[in-house]
Design an enzyme around this catalytic site. Structure first.
Site, mmCIF file in Angstrom:
data_model
loop_
_atom_site.group_PDB
_atom_site.id
_atom_site.type_symbol
_atom_site.label_atom_id
_atom_site.label_comp_id
_atom_site.label_asym_id
_atom_site.label_seq_id
_atom_site.Cartn_x
_atom_site.Cartn_y
_atom_site.Cartn_z
ATOM 1 N N ASP A 1 5.636 8.004 -8.069
ATOM 2 C CA ASP A 1 5.073 9.364 -8.022
ATOM 3 C C ASP A 1 6.102 10.202 -7.263
ATOM 4 O OD1 ASP A 1 4.568 7.966 -5.633
ATOM 5 O OD2 ASP A 1 2.803 9.165 -5.154
ATOM 6 N N HIS B 1 8.976 3.943 3.498
ATOM 7 C CA HIS B 1 7.885 3.240 2.820
ATOM 8 C C HIS B 1 8.341 2.603 1.495
ATOM 9 C CE1 HIS B 1 4.903 4.859 5.566
ATOM 10 N NE2 HIS B 1 5.291 6.100 5.305
#
Length: 314
Positions: free
Chosen positions: A11, A246
């Site tokens: 995303d 992340h």
């Protein structure tokens, strides 16, 4: 050419951009495609961001496929303001890149996942760094691929630390808890790289300055993108010591699980609150198909991350 083949499910926001760079740089897997999803931004924006970044990195032959535009239990999606605050209005730190020359592939993300699973089977590595909507939909369309795909390593969840949306819920899982629960329960081999370990891997402007010092357009752009993220972490009081890597950590673990300590634990997602937790119906099963990363070799990973990014941004 590497034996392992990788598909990223992005995303595409700031840390997804670094995951893309890492996936292109690692010699341990060939990136055969990127499927896109809603999450940090709208799915179409994520796809365009991915195309732009691939062209910037000189890798525009990697195909990009359109995936889910909303969760499996909703009919639309609106980007959260906190996502814009962290990733920028365009999800890549408000850095403006030229319009891509390439277009998205005609095939859907789900069909590409299914086709690739049958082609590469155990050699296929799927790395979702957003919601698990695309992968769940692919499993549901062709149940055979759940046992074909050799490795699913996702960025998401929180087992031993609080979530970043609620005290229990991490953002990617929160976007589609039902899809995440389905994937956790059906994947042949799933590694959860959650906040437990990603919050330990921080990047600072000392490292992004090394990208600037390369004197390349690629280095400057990636430094600008991630400096926005670092500033957001500071301004929003998320972490003033740096910003978490992340998504690129998930890519790193996907090709080298020795970077982390893995806890074998068959898991579920509580679809009411998005919590990632042990599945009481499968806890006593001898076979474990889920593994949660609970510790990370931060110095070694950061050294490898910088070596790879400095190489691809040169």
């Amino acid at each position: 050419m590497a034996k392992k083949k990788m598909i990223l499910d992005l995303d595409t926001g700031v840390d997804d951009a670094l995951a893309l760079a890492y996936a292109l740089a690692t010699p341990d897997a060939d990136l055969i495609g990127v499927v896109t999803s809603f999450g940090n931004t709208q799915m179409q924006t994520a796809a365009q961001n991915t195309l732009k970044l691939l062209e910037l990195l000189g890798e525009d032959k990697v195909p990009v496929f359109l995936g889910a535009s909303h969760s499996s239990t909703t009919t639309d999606f609106e980007t959260m303001q906190v996502s814009k605050d962290i990733h920028g209005d365009n999800a890549i730190g408000d850095v403006i890149l030229p319009e891509p020359k390439q277009d998205v592939a005609g095939q859907t993300a789900v069909d590409f996942l299914i086709e690739s699973a049958h082609k590469y089977a155990a050699d296929l590595v799927v790395v979702p760094t957003g919601p698990l909507t695309n992968l769940a939909a692919a499993y549901q369309k062709d149940s055979a691929i759940a046992d074909l795909i050799g490795n699913v390593t996702l960025m998401g969840g929180a087992l031993t630390v609080p979530g970043n949306v609620t005290p229990y819920t991490e953002a990617n899982i929160n976007q589609d808890p039902a899809a995440a629960d389905y994937v956790f329960k059906h994947a042949k081999h799933l590694v959860m790289v959650g906040l437990d370990v990603t919050l330990q891997t921080l990047l600072t402007k000392k490292e992004t300055q090394q990208w600037r010092d390369l004197g390349t357009e690629k280095g400057r752009v990636f430094a600008d993108i991630f400096d926005f993220y670092i500033d957001a972490y500071d301004n929003l009081n998320i972490n003033k010591a740096g910003a978490a890597l992340h998504d690129p950590l998930a890519v790193g673990v996907a090709v080298d699980p020795k970077l982390v300590t893995l806890l074998p634990l068959n898991m579920m997602v509580d679809t009411n609150d998005g919590r990632t937790i042990g599945d009481p119906t499968r806890l006593r099963q001898a076979h474990k198909n889920n593994f949660a990363a609970v510790a990370v070799d931060e110095p070694f990973y950061l050294e490898r991350f910088m070596n790879y990014t400095l190489a691809i941004l040169s």
